[in-house]
Design a protein around this motif. Structure first.
Motif, PDB file in Angstrom:
ATOM      1  N   ILE A  17      50.148-123.220  59.270  1.00  0.00           N
ATOM      2  CA  ILE A  17      51.570-122.869  59.288  1.00  0.00           C
ATOM      3  C   ILE A  17      51.960-123.376  57.848  1.00  0.00           C
ATOM      4  O   ILE A  17      51.586-124.564  57.371  1.00  0.00           O
ATOM      5  CB  ILE A  17      52.549-123.187  60.365  1.00  0.00           C
ATOM      6  CG1 ILE A  17      52.119-122.877  61.894  1.00  0.00           C
ATOM      7  CG2 ILE A  17      53.912-123.228  60.142  1.00  0.00           C
ATOM      8  CD1 ILE A  17      52.749-123.512  63.124  1.00  0.00           C
ATOM      9  N   ALA A  18      52.713-122.566  57.140  1.00  0.00           N
ATOM     10  CA  ALA A  18      53.220-122.896  55.872  1.00  0.00           C
ATOM     11  C   ALA A  18      52.051-123.327  54.867  1.00  0.00           C
ATOM     12  O   ALA A  18      51.135-122.423  54.719  1.00  0.00           O
ATOM     13  CB  ALA A  18      54.220-123.942  55.800  1.00  0.00           C
ATOM     14  N   LEU A  34      69.533-118.829  61.413  1.00  0.00           N
ATOM     15  CA  LEU A  34      68.160-118.920  61.769  1.00  0.00           C
ATOM     16  C   LEU A  34      67.182-118.349  60.862  1.00  0.00           C
ATOM     17  O   LEU A  34      67.733-117.502  60.029  1.00  0.00           O
ATOM     18  CB  LEU A  34      68.219-117.858  63.250  1.00  0.00           C
ATOM     19  CG  LEU A  34      69.070-118.300  64.272  1.00  0.00           C
ATOM     20  CD1 LEU A  34      68.954-117.304  65.469  1.00  0.00           C
ATOM     21  CD2 LEU A  34      68.946-119.824  64.730  1.00  0.00           C
ATOM     22  N   ALA A  35      66.050-118.770  61.099  1.00  0.00           N
ATOM     23  CA  ALA A  35      64.801-118.400  60.149  1.00  0.00           C
ATOM     24  C   ALA A  35      63.779-118.335  60.953  1.00  0.00           C
ATOM     25  O   ALA A  35      63.354-119.134  61.858  1.00  0.00           O
ATOM     26  CB  ALA A  35      64.624-119.407  58.911  1.00  0.00           C
ATOM     27  N   HIS A  36      62.686-117.386  60.680  1.00  0.00           N
ATOM     28  CA  HIS A  36      61.424-117.289  61.523  1.00  0.00           C
ATOM     29  C   HIS A  36      60.220-117.500  60.530  1.00  0.00           C
ATOM     30  O   HIS A  36      59.427-117.601  61.104  1.00  0.00           O
ATOM     31  CB  HIS A  36      61.531-115.895  61.798  1.00  0.00           C
ATOM     32  CG  HIS A  36      62.264-115.199  62.806  1.00  0.00           C
ATOM     33  ND1 HIS A  36      63.717-114.790  62.407  1.00  0.00           N
ATOM     34  CD2 HIS A  36      62.438-115.095  64.320  1.00  0.00           C
ATOM     35  CE1 HIS A  36      64.456-114.371  63.433  1.00  0.00           C
ATOM     36  NE2 HIS A  36      63.666-114.504  64.473  1.00  0.00           N
ATOM     37  N   ASN A  37      60.525-117.556  59.239  1.00  0.00           N
ATOM     38  CA  ASN A  37      59.519-117.988  58.544  1.00  0.00           C
ATOM     39  C   ASN A  37      59.937-118.747  57.127  1.00  0.00           C
ATOM     40  O   ASN A  37      61.332-118.835  56.984  1.00  0.00           O
ATOM     41  CB  ASN A  37      58.733-116.833  58.003  1.00  0.00           C
ATOM     42  CG  ASN A  37      59.573-115.746  57.389  1.00  0.00           C
ATOM     43  OD1 ASN A  37      60.276-115.899  56.473  1.00  0.00           O
ATOM     44  ND2 ASN A  37      59.229-114.413  58.182  1.00  0.00           N
ATOM     45  N   THR A  38      59.029-119.338  56.115  1.00  0.00           N
ATOM     46  CA  THR A  38      59.603-119.734  55.119  1.00  0.00           C
ATOM     47  C   THR A  38      60.478-119.143  54.086  1.00  0.00           C
ATOM     48  O   THR A  38      61.293-119.824  53.705  1.00  0.00           O
ATOM     49  CB  THR A  38      58.240-120.325  54.215  1.00  0.00           C
ATOM     50  OG1 THR A  38      57.347-120.974  55.268  1.00  0.00           O
ATOM     51  CG2 THR A  38      58.699-121.249  53.423  1.00  0.00           C
ATOM     52  N   ASP A  39      60.092-117.782  53.808  1.00  0.00           N
ATOM     53  CA  ASP A  39      61.127-116.906  53.081  1.00  0.00           C
ATOM     54  C   ASP A  39      62.530-116.820  53.592  1.00  0.00           C
ATOM     55  O   ASP A  39      63.491-117.179  52.690  1.00  0.00           O
ATOM     56  CB  ASP A  39      60.485-115.727  52.891  1.00  0.00           C
ATOM     57  CG  ASP A  39      61.215-114.968  51.603  1.00  0.00           C
ATOM     58  OD1 ASP A  39      60.993-115.568  50.420  1.00  0.00           O
ATOM     59  OD2 ASP A  39      61.542-113.892  51.848  1.00  0.00           O
ATOM     60  N   THR A  99      65.794-118.437  51.809  1.00  0.00           N
ATOM     61  CA  THR A  99      66.827-117.663  51.218  1.00  0.00           C
ATOM     62  C   THR A  99      68.357-118.018  52.015  1.00  0.00           C
ATOM     63  O   THR A  99      69.370-118.169  51.145  1.00  0.00           O
ATOM     64  CB  THR A  99      66.527-116.251  51.811  1.00  0.00           C
ATOM     65  OG1 THR A  99      65.610-115.909  51.249  1.00  0.00           O
ATOM     66  CG2 THR A  99      67.558-115.406  51.636  1.00  0.00           C
ATOM     67  N   ALA A 100      68.253-118.634  53.231  1.00  0.00           N
ATOM     68  CA  ALA A 100      69.307-119.041  54.116  1.00  0.00           C
ATOM     69  C   ALA A 100      69.913-120.221  53.324  1.00  0.00           C
ATOM     70  O   ALA A 100      71.059-120.291  53.157  1.00  0.00           O
ATOM     71  CB  ALA A 100      68.978-119.230  55.377  1.00  0.00           C
ATOM     72  N   ILE A 101      68.962-121.269  52.929  1.00  0.00           N
ATOM     73  CA  ILE A 101      69.515-122.362  52.185  1.00  0.00           C
ATOM     74  C   ILE A 101      70.166-122.123  50.968  1.00  0.00           C
ATOM     75  O   ILE A 101      71.217-122.630  50.456  1.00  0.00           O
ATOM     76  CB  ILE A 101      68.341-123.496  52.139  1.00  0.00           C
ATOM     77  CG1 ILE A 101      67.793-123.986  53.547  1.00  0.00           C
ATOM     78  CG2 ILE A 101      68.633-124.534  51.284  1.00  0.00           C
ATOM     79  CD1 ILE A 101      66.479-124.620  53.528  1.00  0.00           C
TER      80      ILE A 101
END
Length: 298
Positions: free
Chosen positions: A100-101, A224-229, A233-235
């Motif tokens: 992951i990541a 909510l976020a499902h992945n790193t991108d 983006t949300a941050i």
């Protein structure tokens, strides 16, 4: 009648724990999601499996019959599934490694190179998984071994070797009121909205937003976020902040996102994990040995 094996796994966890909250924590799913899945199984079977009370979940007679047989059924199915997928990989002389990541960070390339040096006739297939699969493919049998963040769902079912720890930092938008600090305390973050994994991630999400280490009334989810991108983006858009490994400052620099160290909360742990059936696979043990040798210089 076809029954999703996931429903049976959820049933088995509730039967063993005797309590929805404990089972949800163990499975890293939310309690409402687990309740819904158990109800769905009962509907499909046409019987009640549990008697509900304020003290917990007690198996009915039908539930006891099922609970006696489900663990063996699941174990047999897992063995069949892993054998089939593993057989195809072995025929191709490929070791499937989940992550992951950023996996083991700067160590990853060295680990792979060392494995190939020791096993020149074998290839390594690195398979990346999103936040909804924190076991990095182990649970589905899609990998032979995985580089994982601990804890992850049902990890006691697997063999584990801790590799290293990493300080927990915070990712926050540029211009945030705390962005000018060289160091931030955990308590200073309690009233902040966090970018989190989806609710079905349960205790996995709780760990990564620090909900397991602070009063529940201080937890606020801003996005909510499902992945790193999605997370970055949300941050960057100011929807929230998020805990992250210190290495994210190196791996994920992005305009609009700042990284700062946090005190008052424990570190993150990276480990290598593999299924029990992998104990008989010398290539798995070779990979684990390479992880230890590269990271610890053994």
């Amino acid at each position: 009648m076809d029954i999703d094996t996931r429903l049976l796994r959820y049933f088995a966890a509730v039967a063993e724990e005797g309590h929805l909250t404990r089972a949800a924590r163990r499975l890293y799913v939310s309690q409402p999601a687990l309740t819904k899945q158990i109800r769905q199984l009962e509907t499909r079977l046409g019987v009640e499996l549990f008697e509900r009370s304020h003290t917990g979940m007690t198996l009915t007679e039908a539930g006891r019959v099922l609970a006696e047989r489900v663990p063996g059924l699941l174990a047999d199915w897992d063995a069949i599934l892993r054998a089939a997928k593993g057989g195809a990989a072995r025929a191709a002389r490929v070791l499937r490694v989940g992550f992951i990541a950023s996996a083991a960070h700067e160590h990853t390339a060295g680990i792979v190179a060392e494995f190939r040096r020791r096993n020149p006739d074998w290839q390594v297939d690195m398979r990346q998984f999103g936040w909804l699969e924190p076991s990095a493919g182990l649970a589905s049998g899609d990998v032979d071994v995985a580089l994982v963040w601990l804890p992850f769902p049902d990890q006691r079912s697997y063999r584990l070797r801790e590799l290293f720890t990493e300080p927990r930092w915070i990712a926050l938008p540029t211009g945030h009121r705390l962005a000018d600090r060289s160091e931030i305390t955990f308590e200073q973050l309690w009233d902040e909205p966090f970018v989190a994994a989806p609710p079905d991630s349960g205790a996995w999400r709780d760990f990564w937003i620090g909900a397991d280490s602070r009063p529940p009334e201080t937890v606020v989810v801003g996005a909510l976020a499902h992945n790193t991108d999605e997370w970055l983006t949300a941050i960057g858009n100011g929807f929230g902040i998020s805990f992250t490994p210190a290495s994210s400052a190196r791996y994920y620099p992005r305009p609009g996102v700042e990284y700062r160290p946090v005190t008052g909360i424990g570190p993150l742990v990276v480990g290598v994990a593999w299924p029990v059936v992998g104990d008989s696979n010398p290539l798995v043990h070779s990979f684990v040995d390479c992880c230890v040798a590269v990271i610890h210089g053994d």
